[in-house]
Design a protein around this motif. Structure first.
Motif: not given
Length: 214
Positions: A119, A123-124, A127-128
């Motif tokens: 990722l 994206q991190r 999504k996280i």
């Protein structure tokens, strides 16, 4: 005239002022959330900007409400615009601070694992980090909302919408039988809106937070 008689005779105005109060707060919170989360992410990623961002947004809260509303008059005139701008400014700090706190509190090991899975940074984040920081961010939004509900009442000084109009009208008619009814109606209206907003954001928080993070 009793207070309940007053509410009955001014019920249409109570509803109209309530809608105006809710709308100006809701729009301010939306704008403050978008700006505050963005600034919080920026401050989290670029640490040398963190102090400056917190200092500036914190400085907004030190400006007396009366003064800030009046200062807006030469720029945007009377009515909703000065109230909307001032409320947005006041609402930034809790959201910015809680965004930074939430993102900082995410376990680095989880982020590293996501990076190891391929990722990228965006994206991190999406999504996280943001999902895990969301409960803390949501708390900042709730604090901001309750605070702005109260401050919005002061906006009546520049002919802004909301229950502040009842309060100021009552203060201007001190000594008359209707003065206390006007002030009480305004105060109760503000309190009810604050309770409704808090319940709404509590529900939104539960619906948008995964069970593991509650």
């Amino acid at each position: 005239m009793t207070f309940f008689d007053f509410l009955d005779t001014r019920s249409d105005e109570m509803i109209e002022l309530g809608i105006g109060h809710i709308l100006v707060v809701a729009v301010s919170v939306l704008i403050a959330t978008l700006l505050g989360v963005a600034l919080g992410i920026l401050a989290f990623r670029i640490k040398r900007l963190r102090t400056a961002i917190l200092a500036i947004t914190g400085a907004f809260l030190t400006i007396p409400s009366f003064a800030l509303f009046v200062l807006m008059l030469p720029l945007v005139g009377l009515g909703t615009p000065p109230v909307l701008i001032a409320l947005t400014m006041y609402g930034l700090l809790p959201i910015v601070r809680n965004t930074i706190t939430g993102l900082t509190g995410v376990d680095p090991a989880i982020v590293e694992s996501a990076q190891g899975m391929g990722l990228n940074a965006r994206q991190r984040l999406l999504k996280i980090q943001l999902p895990m920081a969301w409960p803390v961010i949501m708390t900042g939004i709730r604090v901001t909302t309750i605070m702005l509900v109260g401050i919005a009442a002061i906006g009546a000084i520049v002919l802004g919408p909301g229950y502040g109009n009842f309060i100021y009208e009552g203060l201007g008619r001190v000594g008359t039988p209707v003065a206390m009814n006007l002030v009480m109606a305004g105060i109760i209206g503000v309190v009810v809106i604050a309770i409704l907003f808090d319940a709404l954001f509590s529900l939104i928080g539960r619906l948008t937070t995964s069970k593991g993070l509650r």
